[in-house]
Write an enzyme that holds these catalytic residues in place. Sequence first.
Site, PDB file in Angstrom:
ATOM      1  N   ASP A  82      -3.537  -0.729  -9.151  1.00 41.97           N
ATOM      2  CA  ASP A  82      -1.997  -1.052  -8.703  1.00 41.97           C
ATOM      3  C   ASP A  82      -1.469   0.201  -8.255  1.00 41.97           C
ATOM      4  OD1 ASP A  82       1.419  -2.360  -9.061  1.00 41.97           O
ATOM      5  OD2 ASP A  82       0.115  -3.930  -9.204  1.00 41.97           O
ATOM      6  N   ASP A 103       3.603   2.928 -25.785  1.00 43.72           N
ATOM      7  CA  ASP A 103       3.533   1.796 -26.616  1.00 43.72           C
ATOM      8  C   ASP A 103       1.775   1.752 -26.392  1.00 43.72           C
ATOM      9  OD1 ASP A 103       5.779   1.144 -27.274  1.00 43.72           O
ATOM     10  OD2 ASP A 103       6.199  -0.856 -25.569  1.00 43.72           O
ATOM     11  N   HIS A 117       5.556  -1.013 -11.273  1.00 46.09           N
ATOM     12  CA  HIS A 117       5.048  -2.747 -10.705  1.00 46.09           C
ATOM     13  C   HIS A 117       3.835  -2.234 -11.908  1.00 46.09           C
ATOM     14  CE1 HIS A 117       3.136  -5.324  -8.423  1.00 46.09           C
ATOM     15  NE2 HIS A 117       3.826  -5.956  -8.758  1.00 46.09           N
ATOM     16  N   ASN A 119       4.446 -14.525  -2.556  1.00 42.67           N
ATOM     17  CA  ASN A 119       5.800 -14.207  -2.936  1.00 42.67           C
ATOM     18  C   ASN A 119       5.898 -14.777  -1.800  1.00 42.67           C
ATOM     19  OD1 ASN A 119       4.836 -13.645  -5.233  1.00 42.67           O
ATOM     20  ND2 ASN A 119       5.572 -11.511  -5.467  1.00 42.67           N
ATOM     21  N   ALA A 121      -5.712 -13.098  -2.190  1.00 39.62           N
ATOM     22  CA  ALA A 121      -6.027 -13.843  -2.939  1.00 39.62           C
ATOM     23  C   ALA A 121      -7.268 -15.191  -2.017  1.00 39.62           C
ATOM     24  CB  ALA A 121      -5.218 -14.494  -3.023  1.00 39.62           C
ATOM     25  N   VAL A 154     -12.569 -14.317  -4.639  1.00 39.92           N
ATOM     26  CA  VAL A 154     -10.779 -14.280  -5.690  1.00 39.92           C
ATOM     27  C   VAL A 154     -10.305 -15.053  -6.047  1.00 39.92           C
ATOM     28  CG1 VAL A 154      -9.580 -12.588  -5.148  1.00 39.92           C
ATOM     29  CG2 VAL A 154     -11.072 -11.367  -4.133  1.00 39.92           C
ATOM     30  N   SER A 182       2.780 -11.432  -9.070  1.00 42.61           N
ATOM     31  CA  SER A 182       2.342 -10.117  -9.598  1.00 42.61           C
ATOM     32  C   SER A 182       2.614 -10.217 -11.161  1.00 42.61           C
ATOM     33  CB  SER A 182       3.328  -9.117  -9.211  1.00 42.61           C
ATOM     34  OG  SER A 182       2.897  -8.734  -7.764  1.00 42.61           O
TER      35      SER A 182
END
Length: 427
Positions: A175, A184, A207, A301, A316, A321, A374
Amino acid sequence: MIENAHGGSQVASPHRSAEVTGRYVVVMPDGADPAPVLTQVAGMRTVASSRDFGAQAVDMDSAGGSEGMVFAELGIAVVEADPDQVGALQAAVGDPTAAVQTVVPELIYHILPAPGFLEGYRAGVEDLSRRLGEDPGERPGPVFEDGEDATWGLHAIGWAPDSPAGAGIRVAVLDTGMDLEHPDFAGRAVTAKSFVEGEGPQDGHGHGTHCIGSACGGVSDQGRRYGVASEAEIYAGKVLGDSGSGSDAGILAGINWAVANECAVISMSLGADVPEQHPPYVVAGRRALERGSLIIAAAGNNADRPGDPGFVGTPANSPAVMAVGAVDSALAVARFSARSLPGSGGQVDLAGPGVEVFSSWPMPERYHSISGTSMATPHAAGVAAVWAAVTGRRGLELWATLDKQSRRLELPSVDVGAGLVQVGSEL
């Protein structure tokens, strides 16, 4: 499939023609080494191979000046070629002595605004109401909600406080990189590499940090759990720049690195709104599966439901995949979530939580809630890591396990595939 810092999804413009870099991607037959082919067939003198770099993490700053970049685990190369060299490679396709399977232009992946969360949520609830024969004016409330203990997404996938957390599994998230100083993730096993020229692995967009949080994050500073596989080993590959865009070279370099380092799961919340399958990912997906690495990618999207259901874009839509669509907290299809294409490979395989998802974000903001396929994708990747750790399954067996354990939904399979990914009560 990228989301902006204010919660609006961003993607390549719907139905646009593919844009190219001017370079070419060369795919070799199984077992063929691209390097000698490039030198012997195309006469290239400067060829960089992933095997020249430690852990096969190609340094794009140094390799970028070569005529060809070879990704050895995948049998694929990206070349900067003149017309004569391109012609020689294309002429070699189909010649059993030349070992060239496909030559295609290298694609560029852009991000542009898509419908915001509130519109998508409303349309999704109305779509669910219609399918159930209800009056859309009487909209059902959310099935799941963020709680003090965990996000709605974790509750939706069947997470419980005693659920396994993917210990011993390597998860690659390809990404925009990762905020390497995020508190964290202190003490976690993190390997970070950049495959973007001129940029390090630090996330300058947000992102990537958000996706890594959903797949492998832990608990927020207020005690809310938001990550699925919180004990997995993180491989953060920066394949999209801080602008949120990238090309085949960086993405293929990231996949090659993940496969070479035996990552059982490769999560890619990225893509281009191109309905045609892109041959490099058709091959890379299959070869990764054969090596035990399952690639999970965002379906896209580009829908604007109910009028336009969109389509699954590349990568995708490659048969090997796993494509992930998005549902909201009412378990309705998200307005932006792409629908399956007819034919082999263009299907939505599974769905994940993808609307108003709370996760990590680069400091100082620390957390953010955004929407998109995503966000659904890293949920599926985290679930895959959990099942891989518990069962020892890899590749196609792991894919089959995710299918079998998914929660069936009262929605068309063209939108959600086998259903909503589940950690599972059998663990």
